[in-house]
Design an enzyme around this catalytic site. Structure first.
Site, PDB file in Angstrom:
ATOM      1  N   TYR A   1     -18.748 -41.325   8.590  1.00 18.51           N
ATOM      2  CA  TYR A   1     -19.164 -41.827   7.281  1.00 18.51           C
ATOM      3  C   TYR A   1     -20.682 -41.804   7.152  1.00 18.51           C
ATOM      4  O   TYR A   1     -21.233 -41.327   6.150  1.00 18.51           O
ATOM      5  CB  TYR A   1     -18.637 -43.246   7.096  1.00 18.51           C
ATOM      6  CG  TYR A   1     -18.971 -43.870   5.764  1.00 18.51           C
ATOM      7  CD1 TYR A   1     -18.324 -43.480   4.607  1.00 18.51           C
ATOM      8  CD2 TYR A   1     -19.939 -44.881   5.679  1.00 18.51           C
ATOM      9  CE1 TYR A   1     -18.629 -44.064   3.375  1.00 18.51           C
ATOM     10  CE2 TYR A   1     -20.241 -45.472   4.453  1.00 18.51           C
ATOM     11  CZ  TYR A   1     -19.580 -45.062   3.311  1.00 18.51           C
ATOM     12  OH  TYR A   1     -19.882 -45.640   2.106  1.00 18.51           O
TER      13      TYR A   1
ATOM     14  N   SER B   1     -25.171 -44.195   0.251  1.00 21.47           N
ATOM     15  CA  SER B   1     -24.955 -45.503   0.857  1.00 21.47           C
ATOM     16  C   SER B   1     -26.186 -45.901   1.655  1.00 21.47           C
ATOM     17  O   SER B   1     -26.987 -45.042   2.045  1.00 21.47           O
ATOM     18  CB  SER B   1     -23.731 -45.449   1.784  1.00 21.47           C
ATOM     19  OG  SER B   1     -23.548 -46.680   2.462  1.00 21.47           O
TER      20      SER B   1
END
Length: 265
Positions: free
Chosen positions: A156, A142
């Site tokens: 995350y 990401s």
């Protein structure tokens, strides 16, 4: 000839969202697939792709955090199709919370799925890629963690940044054995996970949170899962034969602007 014809691939987190988009792209380009997900709904997605693309697909209901299940899924793939060429490590989770309130259980949930899940999938697959004398691994990282971050994303961001390191190490370790390893760095796509994050961010009006994301993207929209699938398909194909250890940002330009208020537009 379709660029993935003759290729056999596994896709994790394949039932919905990005995994569905990746599986669709692979089906469109002729790959044979094992679609893996915790949800039995993965079979419904697979059936749609079989009908649409005449795709040869098996499914496996399992948890990437369980190494024995990933080994079984890969074994079933090779037993069905005779080999393994491409591994798409897509399964991931994101839960938002202020750092001071984030529990150990929430932290470990991210680590178990986002890091151990990829680790388990790769370890299960690499022996078969070596037996196949090469292949490709594509990991869903990401922009979060490695490039940017938002408040509440500590777990995350930590886990997604770790996947960049894993990508680079595996790329070096297996380069001389013809296994390429690359990662995508996605901004925001319209997926069930992002919709859940929007609810966590603005329970009263989650759609406004999604619209606000789009307004901060130069292309003024979120990605479609199939667009991410196209990147995964390229990286899994022989067209990407000299690419390894690379990070591919796919975010509609979201990480480019220095500000949203200065400039001539």
């Amino acid at each position: 000839m379709a660029k993935l014809a003759g290729k056999v691939a596994v896709v994790t987190g394949a039932a919905v969202g990005l995994g569905e988009g990746i599986s669709e792209a692979y089906s469109k380009y002729g790959a044979k697939l094992c679609m893996i997900d915790m949800s039995p709904a993965v079979e419904e997605t697979a059936e749609r792709l079989r009908k649409t693309y005449n795709a040869d697909i098996i499914t496996y209901v399992g948890n990437v955090a369980k190494k024995d299940q990933m080994k079984e899924a890969v074994e079933q793939t090779v037993a069905k199709f005779g080999k393994l060429d491409v591994v798409c490590c897509n399964a991931g989770v994101c839960r938002l919370a202020p750092f001071e309130e984030m529990t150990d259980e929430m932290r470990d949930f991210h680590i178990d799925v986002n890091i151990k899940g990829v680790w388990n999938t790769c370890q299960a697959a690499v022996p078969y890629l070596l037996k196949n004398k090469g292949g490709a691994i594509v990991i869903a990282s990401s922009v979060t963690g490695d490039i940017v971050a938002d408040a509440g994303e500590a777990a995350y961001a930590t886990t997604k940044a770790a996947l960049v390191g894993l990508t680079k190490c595996l790329a070096v370790e297996y380069a001389n054995r013809n296994i390429r390893v690359n990662c995508s760095q996605l901004g925001y796509a319209r997926t069930p996970m992002v919709e859940k994050m929007a609810v966590e961010s603005d329970p009263d009006d989650p759609e406004s949170a999604i619209n606000a994301i789009a307004m901060n993207v130069p292309m003024k929209r979120l990605a479609k899962p199939i667009e991410v699938g196209e990147l995964f398909a390229f990286l899994g194909s022989d067209e990407a034969s000299y690419i390894t250890g690379a990070q591919f940002v796919i975010d509609g330009g979201a990480t480019l602007p220095e500000t949203m208020s200065i400039g001539t537009n």
